[in-house]
Structure formats: structure tokens, C-alpha cells
Design a protein around this motif. Structure first.
Motif, PDB file in Angstrom:
ATOM      1  N   ASN A   1      50.998 -23.294 -21.583  1.00 29.98           N
ATOM      2  CA  ASN A   1      51.428 -22.977 -20.220  1.00 29.98           C
ATOM      3  C   ASN A   1      50.455 -22.048 -19.531  1.00 29.98           C
ATOM      4  OD1 ASN A   1      53.669 -24.543 -20.486  1.00 29.98           O
ATOM      5  ND2 ASN A   1      54.989 -22.856 -21.075  1.00 29.98           N
ATOM      6  N   TYR A   2      49.747 -21.221 -20.289  1.00 28.07           N
ATOM      7  CA  TYR A   2      48.802 -20.301 -19.688  1.00 28.07           C
ATOM      8  C   TYR A   2      47.709 -19.927 -20.675  1.00 28.07           C
ATOM      9  CZ  TYR A   2      51.256 -16.644 -22.241  1.00 28.07           C
ATOM     10  OH  TYR A   2      51.797 -15.881 -23.236  1.00 28.07           O
ATOM     11  N   LEU A   3      46.645 -19.338 -20.147  1.00 28.85           N
ATOM     12  CA  LEU A   3      45.529 -18.869 -20.957  1.00 28.85           C
ATOM     13  C   LEU A   3      45.068 -17.535 -20.392  1.00 28.85           C
ATOM     14  CD1 LEU A   3      43.235 -19.656 -23.082  1.00 28.85           C
ATOM     15  CD2 LEU A   3      41.919 -20.217 -21.059  1.00 28.85           C
ATOM     16  N   ILE A   4      44.767 -16.593 -21.264  1.00 29.24           N
ATOM     17  CA  ILE A   4      44.287 -15.282 -20.834  1.00 29.24           C
ATOM     18  C   ILE A   4      42.849 -15.122 -21.303  1.00 29.24           C
ATOM     19  CG2 ILE A   4      44.537 -12.792 -21.100  1.00 29.24           C
ATOM     20  CD1 ILE A   4      47.551 -13.265 -21.392  1.00 29.24           C
ATOM     21  N   LEU A   5      41.963 -14.767 -20.368  1.00 27.36           N
ATOM     22  CA  LEU A   5      40.590 -14.399 -20.696  1.00 27.36           C
ATOM     23  C   LEU A   5      40.510 -12.890 -20.623  1.00 27.36           C
ATOM     24  CD1 LEU A   5      38.521 -16.944 -18.606  1.00 27.36           C
ATOM     25  CD2 LEU A   5      39.023 -17.018 -21.031  1.00 27.36           C
ATOM     26  N   ASP A   6      40.330 -12.238 -21.775  1.00 31.29           N
ATOM     27  CA  ASP A   6      40.306 -10.782 -21.861  1.00 31.29           C
ATOM     28  C   ASP A   6      38.860 -10.296 -21.747  1.00 31.29           C
ATOM     29  OD1 ASP A   6      40.596  -8.084 -22.467  1.00 31.29           O
ATOM     30  OD2 ASP A   6      42.081  -8.484 -24.028  1.00 31.29           O
TER      31      ASP A   6
ATOM     32  N   LYS B   1      46.356  -2.255 -15.137  1.00 30.94           N
ATOM     33  CA  LYS B   1      46.801  -3.560 -15.670  1.00 30.94           C
ATOM     34  C   LYS B   1      47.723  -4.286 -14.696  1.00 30.94           C
ATOM     35  CE  LYS B   1      45.038  -3.038 -19.859  1.00 30.94           C
ATOM     36  NZ  LYS B   1      43.852  -3.469 -20.324  1.00 30.94           N
ATOM     37  N   ARG B   2      47.627  -3.958 -13.430  1.00 28.26           N
ATOM     38  CA  ARG B   2      48.415  -4.657 -12.418  1.00 28.26           C
ATOM     39  C   ARG B   2      47.598  -5.797 -11.832  1.00 28.26           C
ATOM     40  NH1 ARG B   2      52.277  -0.695  -9.055  1.00 28.26           N
ATOM     41  NH2 ARG B   2      53.415   0.009 -10.874  1.00 28.26           N
ATOM     42  N   MET B   3      48.330  -6.815 -11.389  1.00 24.36           N
ATOM     43  CA  MET B   3      47.653  -7.962 -10.811  1.00 24.36           C
ATOM     44  C   MET B   3      47.075  -7.595  -9.448  1.00 24.36           C
ATOM     45  SD  MET B   3      48.749 -11.998 -10.564  1.00 24.36           S
ATOM     46  CE  MET B   3      50.435 -11.640 -10.426  1.00 24.36           C
ATOM     47  N   TYR B   4      45.843  -8.025  -9.228  1.00 22.20           N
ATOM     48  CA  TYR B   4      45.178  -7.816  -7.948  1.00 22.20           C
ATOM     49  C   TYR B   4      45.922  -8.611  -6.880  1.00 22.20           C
ATOM     50  CZ  TYR B   4      41.491  -8.043  -4.409  1.00 22.20           C
ATOM     51  OH  TYR B   4      40.776  -7.965  -3.242  1.00 22.20           O
ATOM     52  N   CYS B   5      46.180  -8.005  -5.747  1.00 20.44           N
ATOM     53  CA  CYS B   5      46.874  -8.675  -4.647  1.00 20.44           C
ATOM     54  C   CYS B   5      45.854  -9.355  -3.754  1.00 20.44           C
ATOM     55  CB  CYS B   5      47.690  -7.665  -3.838  1.00 20.44           C
ATOM     56  SG  CYS B   5      49.035  -6.972  -4.777  1.00 20.44           S
ATOM     57  N   PHE B   6      45.892 -10.658  -3.739  1.00 29.30           N
ATOM     58  CA  PHE B   6      44.970 -11.454  -2.946  1.00 29.30           C
ATOM     59  C   PHE B   6      45.491 -11.646  -1.531  1.00 29.30           C
ATOM     60  CE2 PHE B   6      44.162 -13.076  -7.236  1.00 29.30           C
ATOM     61  CZ  PHE B   6      42.783 -13.044  -7.268  1.00 29.30           C
TER      62      PHE B   6
ATOM     63  N   PRO C   1      33.468  -3.804  -5.655  1.00 29.05           N
ATOM     64  CA  PRO C   1      33.407  -3.996  -7.105  1.00 29.05           C
ATOM     65  C   PRO C   1      34.663  -3.455  -7.787  1.00 29.05           C
ATOM     66  CG  PRO C   1      31.374  -3.026  -6.290  1.00 29.05           C
ATOM     67  CD  PRO C   1      32.350  -3.007  -5.157  1.00 29.05           C
ATOM     68  N   MET C   2      35.192  -4.203  -8.740  1.00 28.81           N
ATOM     69  CA  MET C   2      36.385  -3.803  -9.475  1.00 28.81           C
ATOM     70  C   MET C   2      36.200  -4.133 -10.938  1.00 28.81           C
ATOM     71  SD  MET C   2      39.507  -5.012  -7.115  1.00 28.81           S
ATOM     72  CE  MET C   2      39.443  -4.815  -5.356  1.00 28.81           C
ATOM     73  N   SER C   3      36.789  -3.312 -11.795  1.00 27.41           N
ATOM     74  CA  SER C   3      36.789  -3.586 -13.227  1.00 27.41           C
ATOM     75  C   SER C   3      37.985  -4.468 -13.549  1.00 27.41           C
ATOM     76  CB  SER C   3      36.883  -2.282 -14.020  1.00 27.41           C
ATOM     77  OG  SER C   3      35.728  -1.514 -13.810  1.00 27.41           O
ATOM     78  N   VAL C   4      37.705  -5.642 -14.092  1.00 27.28           N
ATOM     79  CA  VAL C   4      38.758  -6.602 -14.412  1.00 27.28           C
ATOM     80  C   VAL C   4      39.085  -6.500 -15.896  1.00 27.28           C
ATOM     81  CG1 VAL C   4      39.320  -9.065 -14.506  1.00 27.28           C
ATOM     82  CG2 VAL C   4      38.071  -8.144 -12.541  1.00 27.28           C
ATOM     83  N   ALA C   5      40.365  -6.315 -16.203  1.00 30.00           N
ATOM     84  CA  ALA C   5      40.814  -6.272 -17.591  1.00 30.00           C
ATOM     85  C   ALA C   5      40.917  -7.684 -18.157  1.00 30.00           C
ATOM     86  CB  ALA C   5      42.166  -5.567 -17.692  1.00 30.00           C
ATOM     87  N   TYR C   6      41.620  -8.540 -17.428  1.00 30.57           N
ATOM     88  CA  TYR C   6      41.744  -9.917 -17.871  1.00 30.57           C
ATOM     89  C   TYR C   6      42.127 -10.810 -16.700  1.00 30.57           C
ATOM     90  CZ  TYR C   6      46.764  -8.790 -18.254  1.00 30.57           C
ATOM     91  OH  TYR C   6      48.050  -8.373 -18.019  1.00 30.57           O
TER      92      TYR C   6
ATOM     93  N   ASN D   1      48.501 -25.232 -10.869  1.00 30.04           N
ATOM     94  CA  ASN D   1      47.784 -24.197 -11.570  1.00 30.04           C
ATOM     95  C   ASN D   1      47.726 -22.967 -10.681  1.00 30.04           C
ATOM     96  OD1 ASN D   1      47.279 -26.099 -13.573  1.00 30.04           O
ATOM     97  ND2 ASN D   1      45.536 -26.854 -12.465  1.00 30.04           N
ATOM     98  N   THR D   2      47.856 -21.806 -11.287  1.00 27.75           N
ATOM     99  CA  THR D   2      47.762 -20.560 -10.541  1.00 27.75           C
ATOM    100  C   THR D   2      46.886 -19.587 -11.314  1.00 27.75           C
ATOM    101  OG1 THR D   2      49.809 -19.710 -11.511  1.00 27.75           O
ATOM    102  CG2 THR D   2      50.006 -20.836  -9.417  1.00 27.75           C
ATOM    103  N   ILE D   3      46.518 -18.498 -10.667  1.00 28.47           N
ATOM    104  CA  ILE D   3      45.587 -17.544 -11.254  1.00 28.47           C
ATOM    105  C   ILE D   3      46.061 -16.127 -10.962  1.00 28.47           C
ATOM    106  CG2 ILE D   3      44.115 -17.602  -9.194  1.00 28.47           C
ATOM    107  CD1 ILE D   3      41.707 -17.190 -10.982  1.00 28.47           C
ATOM    108  N   GLY D   4      45.867 -15.228 -11.917  1.00 29.81           N
ATOM    109  CA  GLY D   4      46.125 -13.809 -11.719  1.00 29.81           C
ATOM    110  C   GLY D   4      44.961 -13.016 -12.268  1.00 29.81           C
ATOM    111  N   ILE D   5      44.484 -12.045 -11.522  1.00 29.18           N
ATOM    112  CA  ILE D   5      43.409 -11.170 -11.985  1.00 29.18           C
ATOM    113  C   ILE D   5      44.001  -9.782 -12.129  1.00 29.18           C
ATOM    114  CG2 ILE D   5      41.196 -10.116 -11.389  1.00 29.18           C
ATOM    115  CD1 ILE D   5      40.437 -12.736 -10.024  1.00 29.18           C
ATOM    116  N   PHE D   6      43.924  -9.237 -13.344  1.00 25.82           N
ATOM    117  CA  PHE D   6      44.533  -7.951 -13.651  1.00 25.82           C
ATOM    118  C   PHE D   6      43.437  -6.894 -13.781  1.00 25.82           C
ATOM    119  CE2 PHE D   6      47.495 -11.175 -14.679  1.00 25.82           C
ATOM    120  CZ  PHE D   6      48.744 -10.633 -14.452  1.00 25.82           C
ATOM    121  N   LEU D   7      43.618  -5.784 -13.107  1.00 29.66           N
ATOM    122  CA  LEU D   7      42.600  -4.738 -13.043  1.00 29.66           C
ATOM    123  C   LEU D   7      42.704  -3.782 -14.221  1.00 29.66           C
ATOM    124  CD1 LEU D   7      42.816  -4.034  -9.223  1.00 29.66           C
ATOM    125  CD2 LEU D   7      41.360  -5.656 -10.431  1.00 29.66           C
ATOM    126  N   CYS D   8      41.563  -3.208 -14.625  1.00 28.19           N
ATOM    127  CA  CYS D   8      41.504  -2.318 -15.777  1.00 28.19           C
ATOM    128  C   CYS D   8      42.310  -1.044 -15.566  1.00 28.19           C
ATOM    129  CB  CYS D   8      40.057  -1.933 -16.086  1.00 28.19           C
ATOM    130  SG  CYS D   8      39.112  -3.246 -16.855  1.00 28.19           S
TER     131      CYS D   8
END
Length: 124
Positions: A117-122, A11-16, A76-81, A1-8
Motif C-alpha cells: 500500500n505504501y513505500l517509505i524512502l528514509d 517529522k511532520r508532513m510538509y504542507c504543499f 532548502p529543507m532537510s527531508v527525513a523521509y 497514488n499520493t506522496i508525503g514529504i516529512f521534514l527532519c
């Protein structure tokens, strides 16, 4: 399982970094007689999000314990999804449900993958 957090903002993935994420239990390596399994929390953020078990986190099932992933953002960051990739060889053993919470309170709970295969929380 993997995770991606996309910023408002873009819409790019946050680099961890490895300091931004941890899990409890850490992996199946905490079980007796298991060591050296590569499916550790760092794989949640290594960017390899498709069908490769070596690039996923495998958490043991321990009675009366919840498996947890902690993600820390320094500012603090605004997360899109948030996108969760659900790798499994055997669909019956996939992630069934989970919750997402923030310092502001619970945002989502008991979402079921149902062999996806994946799920998006918007959050927009």
C-alpha cells in the motif's frame, strides 16, 4: 497514488500548495477521448492517502515516455523521509519502479512496490 514529504526537524508532513507540484503527463485526461477524470496531480497532495481512487493521480502509459512528478520547495529543507502511497484496484497494474532525484543528484532508483500500500524512502 499520493506522496508525503516529512521534514527532519519535527517529522511532520510538509504542507504543499498546488504551486509546489506538477506532473507530466498531467493525467489520463491528455489521452484522446478522455476528459473530466478527477485523478489529477493535485490529488497527490490532498491528504487523502488511503484506498480511494478519487484521491489519487492516474498517469497514462505512453510509449517511450517517463511519467514524472515535480515537487518544488521554495527554500532548502532537510527531508527525513518520503512516503509514497500506491493505490490500485488491480495489483498487477500498480507502480512497479521509480526514481527520486534532487538538485544534489540521484537519491534512490528502481524501487519496486510489490503490491504494498505504501513505500517509505528514509533519507536519515
Amino acid at each position: 497514488n499520493t506522496i508525503g514529504i516529512f521534514l527532519c526537524r519535527n517529522k511532520r508532513m510538509y504542507c504543499f500548495s498546488l504551486l509546489d507540484i506538477c506532473a507530466y503527463p498531467e493525467s489520463v485526461n491528455v489521452l484522446p477521448n478522455i476528459s473530466g477524470d478527477v485523478r489529477t496531480p493535485d490529488k497527490l497532495i490532498d491528504g487523502q492517502n488511503e484506498k480511494d481512487e478519487c484521491h489519487s493521480w492516474l498517469a497514462p502509459i505512453i510509449p517511450k515516455h517517463l511519467n514524472r512528478i515535480y515537487v518544488v520547495m521554495d527554500v532548502p529543507m532537510s527531508v527525513a523521509y518520503v512516503k509514497f502511497w500506491n493505490y490500485t484496484k488491480t495489483p498487477g497494474r500498480a507502480v512497479k519502479d521509480f526514481g527520486v532525484s534532487t538538485e544534489n543528484g540521484l537519491k534512490a532508483s528502481r524501487i519496486i512496490f510489490k503490491y504494498s500500500n505504501y513505500l517509505i524512502l528514509d533519507f536519515n
